[in-house]
Design an enzyme around this catalytic site. Structure first.
Site, PDB file in Angstrom:
ATOM      1  NE  ARG A 124       4.488   1.771  -1.109  1.00 35.55           N
ATOM      2  CZ  ARG A 124       5.197   2.014  -0.016  1.00 35.55           C
ATOM      3  NH1 ARG A 124       6.251   2.812  -0.086  1.00 35.55           N
ATOM      4  NH2 ARG A 124       4.873   1.504   1.142  1.00 35.55           N
TER       5      ARG A 124
ATOM      6  CG  ASN B 256       0.380   2.227   3.694  1.00 33.79           C
ATOM      7  OD1 ASN B 256      -0.699   2.253   3.106  1.00 33.79           O
ATOM      8  ND2 ASN B 256       1.489   2.711   3.172  1.00 33.79           N
ATOM      9  N   GLY B 257      -0.371  -1.100   6.574  1.00 30.10           N
ATOM     10  CA  GLY B 257      -0.021  -1.979   7.695  1.00 30.10           C
ATOM     11  C   GLY B 257      -1.164  -2.930   8.009  1.00 30.10           C
TER      12      GLY B 257
ATOM     13  CE  LYS C 250      13.957 -10.573 -10.786  1.00 31.20           C
ATOM     14  NZ  LYS C 250      14.859 -10.373  -9.690  1.00 31.20           N
TER      15      LYS C 250
ATOM     16  CG  HIS D 100      20.897 -36.370  -5.863  1.00 28.30           C
ATOM     17  ND1 HIS D 100      21.328 -37.646  -5.591  1.00 28.30           N
ATOM     18  CD2 HIS D 100      22.019 -35.622  -6.027  1.00 28.30           C
ATOM     19  CE1 HIS D 100      22.654 -37.666  -5.577  1.00 28.30           C
ATOM     20  NE2 HIS D 100      23.094 -36.449  -5.835  1.00 28.30           N
TER      21      HIS D 100
ATOM     22  CD  GLU E 107      10.083 -11.127  -9.340  1.00 30.27           C
ATOM     23  OE1 GLU E 107       9.425 -10.810  -8.349  1.00 30.27           O
ATOM     24  OE2 GLU E 107      11.272 -10.808  -9.491  1.00 30.27           O
TER      25      GLU E 107
ATOM     26  CE  LYS F 287      11.532  -2.479  -6.214  1.00 28.53           C
ATOM     27  NZ  LYS F 287      12.338  -3.552  -6.851  1.00 28.53           N
TER      28      LYS F 287
ATOM     29  CD  GLU G 139      17.578 -12.399  -8.817  1.00 26.10           C
ATOM     30  OE1 GLU G 139      17.109 -12.940  -7.816  1.00 26.10           O
ATOM     31  OE2 GLU G 139      17.186 -11.285  -9.228  1.00 26.10           O
TER      32      GLU G 139
ATOM     33  CD1 TRP H  63      -0.307  -5.708  -3.555  1.00 31.04           C
ATOM     34  CD2 TRP H  63      -0.139  -6.542  -1.491  1.00 31.04           C
ATOM     35  NE1 TRP H  63       0.247  -6.958  -3.648  1.00 31.04           N
ATOM     36  CE2 TRP H  63       0.364  -7.498  -2.402  1.00 31.04           C
ATOM     37  CE3 TRP H  63      -0.126  -6.860  -0.132  1.00 31.04           C
ATOM     38  CZ2 TRP H  63       0.872  -8.727  -2.001  1.00 31.04           C
ATOM     39  CZ3 TRP H  63       0.372  -8.089   0.274  1.00 31.04           C
ATOM     40  CH2 TRP H  63       0.874  -9.006  -0.662  1.00 31.04           C
TER      41      TRP H  63
ATOM     42  CB  CYS I 187      -0.885   0.031   1.237  1.00 32.22           C
ATOM     43  SG  CYS I 187      -1.891  -1.422   1.431  1.00 32.22           S
TER      44      CYS I 187
HETATM   45  O1  M6R Z   1      13.360  -4.688  -0.699  1.00 39.07           O
HETATM   46  P1  M6R Z   1      13.983  -6.033  -0.496  1.00 39.07           P
HETATM   47  O2  M6R Z   1      15.272  -6.194  -1.241  1.00 39.07           O
HETATM   48  O3  M6R Z   1      14.132  -6.406   0.942  1.00 39.07           O
HETATM   49  O4  M6R Z   1      12.938  -7.047  -1.140  1.00 39.07           O
HETATM   50  C1  M6R Z   1      13.096  -8.425  -1.026  1.00 39.07           C
HETATM   51  C2  M6R Z   1      12.168  -9.172  -1.948  1.00 39.07           C
HETATM   52  O5  M6R Z   1      10.838  -8.893  -1.630  1.00 39.07           O
HETATM   53  C3  M6R Z   1      12.418  -8.816  -3.420  1.00 39.07           C
HETATM   54  O6  M6R Z   1      13.734  -9.056  -3.791  1.00 39.07           O
HETATM   55  C4  M6R Z   1      11.475  -9.621  -4.335  1.00 39.07           C
HETATM   56  O7  M6R Z   1      11.766 -10.977  -4.271  1.00 39.07           O
HETATM   57  C5  M6R Z   1      11.561  -9.099  -5.764  1.00 39.07           C
HETATM   58  N1  M6R Z   1      10.256  -9.063  -6.340  1.00 39.07           N
HETATM   59  C6  M6R Z   1      12.444  -9.922  -6.643  1.00 39.07           C
HETATM   60  O8  M6R Z   1      12.506  -9.458  -7.936  1.00 39.07           O
END
Ligand code: M6R
Length: 606
Positions: A27, A98-99, A484, A503, A487, A601, A480, A72, A2
């Site tokens: 965000r 927010n929260g 990517k 395995h 997501e 985000k 990683e 959100w 949010c």
């Molecule tokens: O702001 P942060 O680096 O702590 O965020 C951690 C993860 O939420 C963030 O890396 C998330 O996995 C991304 N969407 C990856 O692309």
């Protein structure tokens, strides 16, 4: 997650609020809403994009004070009613939050018993009715907010407006709020991004703070009623360009910003003559570095992968045990904390709730934590007190790219620094620092000629699943790459250390299954070749990321060469094709690249 923006001043509030909402879109959100005061309080809210909210606003939606929100969903589905702001039953108070209010259920039940008709399923709505109750009983707005928050359990960043009062009351506990200071006008926002073009001076609220913000005054106090003097701090003016410019998406822009971002991170921190690196903000003397028993790094998602690379570099160069932990697990496993150990919290946003909770757990047990953070002044950075900023500049795409590279660069520098304090020779230090300094240029070189990414897109876009393999320092890079692609293109992906593939995951392979292998020119390369053969024997299609000029290219169905560097720094190069593969595949599948479904985000809930 949010986002909040508020404005009070001598100008029309709506343009600031809509522009602020747009800048908060990165965000992640599913609905938005806005309230302005003009005599009475007018509210509009809508599921979908901010542009949809804007198009629904009446022509005359004016006022010089207002609050707005991107939601959100956590409590209750994505509906107009659940969008913020929420209003008191008489419409004279509006609130954005927010929260998470943890005791919302009991607060809502009690309100309903008292005859309040709730209009949403949210935890947030309870707050506005409680404030209203207090006002009806004669409390002034600040007292009403304070008394309400004393009854709430959980986290909040809130802004509240009251009909007939030229002010915004805001409060923070666990969800950041920043007040931007202007001349005859002030802003409130959940992060500094919407404030960048508006002001150079901010007040960052601490947990337990409240503030009354008018057009020309800001009065801060604590939940217990004490008034406080809050520190005015400058906004980081090196923060860089937050606009899209000529790029179609922030993700592509941020991928291409990596050479410059890396330069920003490395500049002034490498001492090539002495073969050393210096991260002054860590506050660690050579003496201390010689004595530490181990290093632990914490992170989530991409930050975790960077931590996993970092831990290998540190262990290799300093010969000291180093481990990377998933923040959300670490905190709940009752970890043993050695007070002499070094702990790093790695985070782009500096707001990730899981990592923040892990930091607090370590501190509670007497340990020290240092931040490896991008956003200056963020909650984790402040909670740690010491650390090193990675200087990536603003990262707005939900898929993290340039932050990964800079986290790896920062942790590599720490590896050299701690290595030199222990047993790493000056000569080796010189070789490493010289090679690290060249990485930005090599990243530039790769990005100007990225290889046959389009062929990879064809191979993966309709695949049932994609397997990513890497060994040693390339294992986190494989993870990683999988994260990517998953997501932003919604393709099921599995990442495995190459040697572990036989395995279990090998059972997934059939004719044409795409396998993306990361195999830089390191001591493990030959072992990775064996894994490639095992995949190929099952009909898999091998997409190979390797060093330019290496004969390993012959093993590939699709070969993607990256410039040669010291194997230890290879993740900053081998990750680049992964980022581009994810980006181009998401485009080919018509996905919303910068705002993938269900994601935020910065994940500010545990
Ligand atoms: O702001 P942060 O680096 O702590 O965020 C951690 C993860 O939420 C963030 O890396 C998330 O996995 C991304 N969407 C990856 O692309």
């Amino acid at each position: 997650m949010c986002g909040i923006i508020g404005y009070i001043g001598d100008k029309k509030a709506t343009p600031f609020l809509i522009d602020g909402l747009r800048r908060l879109e990165y965000r992640g959100y599913d609905s938005s809403g806005i309230a302005v005061i003009n005599g009475g309080i007018s509210v509009h809210k809508k599921t979908g994009k901010v542009s949809e909210l804007e198009s629904k606003l009446p022509k005359k939606f004016e006022g010089r004070c207002g609050i707005a929100h991107t939601r959100w969903a956590t409590h209750g589905g994505v509906t107009d009613a659940n969008a913020h702001p929420h209003c008191s039953s008489d419409g004279k108070i509006a609130l954005v939050h927010n929260g998470i209010i943890e005791n919302a259920r009991s607060l809502r039940n009690r309100l309903e018993k008292e005859g309040v008709k709730l209009r949403s399923d949210t935890d947030s709505e309870a707050l506005v009715h409680l404030i209203h109750r207090e006002v009806e009983n004669g409390a002034k707005p600040l007292t009403a907010v304070r008394r309400t928050l004393k009854r709430a359990r959980g986290t909040w960043g809130i802004c509240v407006v009251f009909e007939g009062h030229d002010m915004i009351i805001c409060a923070r506990n666990g969800s950041p709020l920043v007040i931007g200071i202007g001349e005859g006008e002030n802003w409130i926002a959940s992060d500094t991004l919407p404030l960048q073009s508006l002001t150079q001076q901010v007040i960052r609220l601490d947990d337990g703070d409240l503030a009354i913000v008018t057009s020309d005054s800001i009065q801060t106090s604590r939940l217990d009623g004490r008034f406080t003097d809050s520190e005015v701090t400058p906004l980081d003016d090196d923060w860089g360009e937050a606009e899209l410019g000529d790029y179609p998406h922030f993700m592509l822009k941020e991928i291409h910003e990596q050479p410059e971002a890396l330069r920003q991170c490395l500049t002034g921190r490498l001492d090539i003559k002495d073969g050393n690196a210096r991260l002054g903000g860590l506050g660690l003397s050579s003496k201390k570095l010689q004595k530490i028993p181990h290093v632990r790094l914490l992170g989530c998602g991409t930050a975790l992968h960077a931590a996993q690379v970092g831990r290998l570099v540190i262990e290799e160069l300093a010969r000291v045990p180093a481990l990377a932990h998933v923040s959300s697990e670490f905190r709940h496993n009752n970890p043993v904390i050695e007070t002499d150990a070094i702990h790093f919290a790695v985070s782009q946003s500096g707001e990730t709730a899981d990592t923040l909770a892990a930091v607090k757990e370590i501190q509670l047990k007497g340990g020290e934590v240092r931040g490896v953070i991008n956003v200056v002044g963020s909650t984790i950075a402040r909670q740690c007190g010491k650390g090193c900023y990675i200087h990536s500049g603003p990262e707005q795409s939900v898929a993290s790219t340039k932050a990964f590279s800079n986290m790896v660069a920062a942790l590599s520098m720490f590896g050299i620094q701690i290595g030199r304090a222990r047993s790493l020779s000056r000569e080796k230090g010189k070789r490493l620092t010289t090679s690290l300094q060249k990485v930005p240029q090599l990243v530039d070189q790769y990005l100007s000629n990225p290889g046959p990414i389009d062929k990879v897109v064809k191979a993966v876009k309709n695949a049932k699943s994609v397997l990513f393999l890497g060994r040693g320092i390339s294992a986190p890079v494989a993870r990683e790459g999988a994260l990517k692609l998953m997501e932003i293109a919604y393709i099921p992906c599995l990442a495995y250390p190459a040697g572990e593939m036989k395995h279990g995951p090998i059972a997934l392979l059939e004719e044409g299954s795409p396998v993306i292998v990361v195999a830089p020119n390191d001591s493990l390369k030959d072992k990775t070749v064996s894994s490639i053969h095992e995949c190929r024997a099952r009909g898999a299609k091998i997409i190979l990321i390797h060093e330019e000029g290496d004969s390993i290219a012959e093993e590939a169905d699709i070969s993607i060469p990256v410039p040669s560097t010291d194997p230890m720094f290879s993740p900053m190069l081998t990750v680049l094709p992964m980022q581009l593969i994810a980006y181009q595949t998401a485009l080919a599948l018509d996905c919303d690249v910068d705002r993938p479904r269900n994601l935020a985000k910065s994940v500010t809930v545990e």
